[in-house]
Design an enzyme around this catalytic site. Structure first.
Site, PDB file in Angstrom:
ATOM      1  N   ASP A  35       0.845  -1.044  -0.083  1.00  0.00           N
ATOM      2  CA  ASP A  35       0.097   0.046  -0.051  1.00  0.00           C
ATOM      3  C   ASP A  35       0.890   1.212  -0.018  1.00  0.00           C
ATOM      4  OD1 ASP A  35      -1.734   2.193   0.659  1.00  0.00           O
ATOM      5  OD2 ASP A  35      -2.917   1.036   2.031  1.00  0.00           O
ATOM      6  N   HIS A  36       1.142   1.953  -1.010  1.00  0.00           N
ATOM      7  CA  HIS A  36       1.725   2.887  -1.404  1.00  0.00           C
ATOM      8  C   HIS A  36       1.348   4.265  -0.263  1.00  0.00           C
ATOM      9  CE1 HIS A  36       5.217   4.849  -3.007  1.00  0.00           C
ATOM     10  NE2 HIS A  36       4.908   4.791  -4.260  1.00  0.00           N
ATOM     11  N   ARG A  37       0.302   4.156   0.283  1.00  0.00           N
ATOM     12  CA  ARG A  37       0.045   5.428   1.270  1.00  0.00           C
ATOM     13  C   ARG A  37       0.894   5.215   2.401  1.00  0.00           C
ATOM     14  NH1 ARG A  37      -6.313   4.294   2.108  1.00  0.00           N
ATOM     15  NH2 ARG A  37      -5.350   2.249   2.330  1.00  0.00           N
TER      16      ARG A  37
END
Length: 477
Positions: free
Chosen positions: A447-449
């Site tokens: 998850d790039h967040r």
């Protein structure tokens, strides 16, 4: 006679429905407090439901294979005998039939009096099962239904009445999108369906009941009613016959339904990034064989997945920020100081992801035992909902199918998932020479967040480094 009702419970996952897989009792059977009466499938798990009181089974309100909303009554039990019970049961259908005859255009509370027999006194109570049985009987014999189902036998009234509108004229029927689609597929007009859901909501069972009721009407209609009554039935039957010849429709429910919802939620909520690395795992495969021969580990299941899991735990220890989740409501990143390691498992009911609680604190032997227990329980269909909650990171071993790797989708609420490809003998440059070596490819989706490119890359590189030189299981731990 006292009739007690047992409703479909919420097993603690916040779910809204479950499918009844199997009944272990039948009407007339004696049950005791705590006795398992049925098995249901919910949240990818098969769960046995015990009944909380003693008595004699009065009625099973749903058939096996039926999806039931949480809170709906699924079984009624007679908890105290009464001499007038049979008379009361027999009297209800006659009263209901009389009410239908007097007020056919409005299914008033009296039309739901069979509820008093086995389903409860609330006018909003569900009585889906009684609606199905009388369709054929009522069409031939107005009030000769043997039990409570006489109430929904509205189609048995004069010919113009079978399609008594369940919704006020001009109002859009209340129904969930999947129910609307089902009605469209079956050719059922939702405005003609009698709703039994809370607040007048049309349910899937209501639509199925309406479709079932339409079949006997088709046989009688040519003699009893002109073209208007036959036309809609013909529209329903023709597509079904044509579709069955070339297509098969499979209801989406149980594991497949939950998995589909989770994957859509994940794919369109978390911004996925996937990175790949191909590595030489020859030393790890040699270590697997050495551990199998170790008498201290006798009786334990030792395989490559065990060491891959251990490598992931070591990499998390070196990169703790990867073990986190995203709290959308609070707009916070939640760092987990524990690792609940998910293992994707293929089962007869579909793919599930149970997790090993506190995997970071387990020794190699304890981790092996947990993996073996997890897989065996999953394949037997006995994985509990608690075993699939609160996972932090997942491993999916697609290599067992001979696949090189893939781009896995995150399990909702988790930050990363590692796909392990097939381990194959391939030419590899080793110590300056091309030699046959055991090679595999890993794919890490994150998850790039939560995980930026640097952190994700370091995490994947550390996993690969441990598997290339498994002594790091000791030096890095």
């Amino acid at each position: 006679m006292t009739i007690r009702e047992f409703k479909m419970p919420d097993v603690g996952e916040g779910l809204t429905e479950a499918e009844i897989l199997k009944w272990f009792v039948q009407p007339g059977d004696t049950v005791t407090d705590g006795q398992v009466v049925c098995e249901v499938e919910t949240a990818k798990a098969a769960v046995e439901l015990p009944i909380p009181f003693d008595g004699v089974v009065h009625a099973l309100l749903f058939e096996e294979g039926t999806t039931v909303d949480v809170g709906q009554v699924i079984i009624s039990v007679q908890t105290a005998g009464d001499a007038g019970a049979e008379a009361a049961v027999a009297a209800v259908p006659e009263a209901a039939a009389a009410v239908v005859a007097e007020a056919p255009a409005e299914p008033a509370p009296e039309a739901r009096q069979p509820v008093l027999v086995g389903y409860g006194v609330s006018t909003a109570s569900t009585k889906r099962r009684p609606r199905k049985a009388p369709a054929g009987t009522a069409a031939q014999n107005g009030s000769a239904a043997p039990v409570a189902p006489a109430a929904p036998a509205v189609p048995a009234a004069p010919a113009p009445l079978p399609a008594v509108p369940a919704q006020p004229t001009g109002e859009r029927p209340l129904a969930k999108p999947p129910v609307r689609k089902l009605a469209k597929d079956l050719g059922i007009d939702l405005a003609s369906v009698v709703p039994t859901g809370d607040g007048g909501v049309v349910t899937r069972e209501d639509v199925h009941a309406a479709a079932a009721a339409a079949l006997p009407v088709q046989a009688v209609a040519p003699a009893a009613a002109p073209a208007p009554a036959v036309a809609p039935v013909a529209v329903v039957a023709a597509p079904a016959a044509d579709a069955s010849a070339r297509e098969t429709r499979i209801p989406v429910k149980g594991v497949r339904k939950v998995t589909a919802q989770a994957m859509v939620q994940s794919a369109f909520t978390a911004p996925h990034v996937t990175e790949f690395v191909t590595l030489d795992v020859t030393r790890t495969m040699k270590l697997v064989q050495e551990l199998k021969d170790d008498p201290d580990l006798a009786g334990l299941r030792i395989n490559p997945l065990l060491l891959i899991a251990k490598a992931v735990l070591v990499a998390i220890h070196r990169n703790p920020d990867v073990n986190a989740s995203w709290d959308e409501a609070a707009q916070e990143i939640v760092l987990k100081h524990y690792v609940n390691l998910g293992i994707a498992a293929a089962t007869p009911r579909g793919l599930i992801v149970p997790n090993i609680k506190d995997a970071h604190a387990k020794t190699l032997g304890e981790l092996s035992e947990s993996l073996s227990s997890l897989v065996a329980t999953a394949r037997d269909g006995k994985t509990s909902p608690a075993d699939m909650q609160n996972g932090t990171i997942t491993i999916t071993n697609v290599g067992v199918f001979g696949v090189d790797t893939g781009t896995p989708i995150l399990n909702p609420g988790e930050s990363a998932i590692l796909a392990v490809g097939a381990i194959k003998l391939q030419p590899w440059v080793h110590k300056g020479k091309v030699k046959p070596r055991q090679v595999t490819t890993l794919a890490l989706s994150f998850d790039h967040r939560l995980v930026d490119g640097e952190l994700g890359s370091r995490f994947l590189a550390d996993i690969a480094a441990v598997l290339e030189h498994p002594r790091r299981l000791v030096t890095w731990a």
